[in-house]
Design a protein around this motif. Sequence first.
Motif, short mmCIF file in Angstrom:
data_model
loop_
_atom_site.label_atom_id
_atom_site.label_comp_id
_atom_site.label_asym_id
_atom_site.label_seq_id
_atom_site.Cartn_x
_atom_site.Cartn_y
_atom_site.Cartn_z
N GLU A 110 -5.58 -6.69 -1.28
CA GLU A 110 -5.42 -5.20 -1.65
C GLU A 110 -4.25 -5.21 -1.27
O GLU A 110 -3.22 -4.35 -1.89
CB GLU A 110 -6.50 -4.55 -1.14
N TYR A 135 -1.54 -7.04 -3.32
CA TYR A 135 -1.08 -6.53 -4.49
C TYR A 135 -0.37 -5.19 -4.46
O TYR A 135 0.62 -5.05 -5.30
CB TYR A 135 -2.64 -6.22 -5.13
N LYS A 136 -0.73 -4.18 -3.54
CA LYS A 136 0.17 -3.28 -3.43
C LYS A 136 1.61 -3.22 -2.92
O LYS A 136 2.75 -2.73 -3.63
CB LYS A 136 -0.67 -2.21 -2.22
N GLU A 137 1.92 -4.53 -2.09
CA GLU A 137 3.44 -4.74 -1.79
C GLU A 137 4.10 -5.30 -3.02
O GLU A 137 5.05 -4.77 -3.39
CB GLU A 137 3.17 -5.93 -0.76
N ALA A 173 -5.79 -4.66 -11.30
CA ALA A 173 -5.66 -4.02 -9.83
C ALA A 173 -7.09 -5.17 -8.96
O ALA A 173 -7.92 -5.47 -9.89
CB ALA A 173 -6.05 -2.58 -10.12
N ALA A 232 4.94 -2.40 -5.32
CA ALA A 232 6.08 -1.87 -4.63
C ALA A 232 7.38 -2.48 -5.04
O ALA A 232 8.48 -1.90 -5.01
CB ALA A 232 5.92 -1.71 -3.28
#
Length: 99
Positions: A49, A52-54, A65, A57
């Motif tokens: 998680e 993925y978020k990094e 997701a 960004a």
Amino acid sequence: MGELTFFLDSRPSRWDPKFMVTNEPQNVAQSDSYPTILEFYLKQQSVVEAKYKELMAFNYQGYRAPYATSFGMCFAMIKDPDGNVILLSGDLDPKQATQ
């Protein structure tokens, strides 16, 4: 020493029927295959998680997701700049794996 798992499959929906569900409407029409899919096993759901978020960004294109599979893994998918699918995987957190 570190470990490396190398996994190739031309039809991923054989082992994960939900594999083709995507976040992006334009991806729904694609077939159950990719030019190349490269998996990175990150060991833990929380790491999948976070990575993925990094990557989101850094303006990578999200393909799917993070989600839980029926066999105790967490998957997330992004596209690299060449359009290949990168699969991030890790074991589900114990509390989620039992739900």
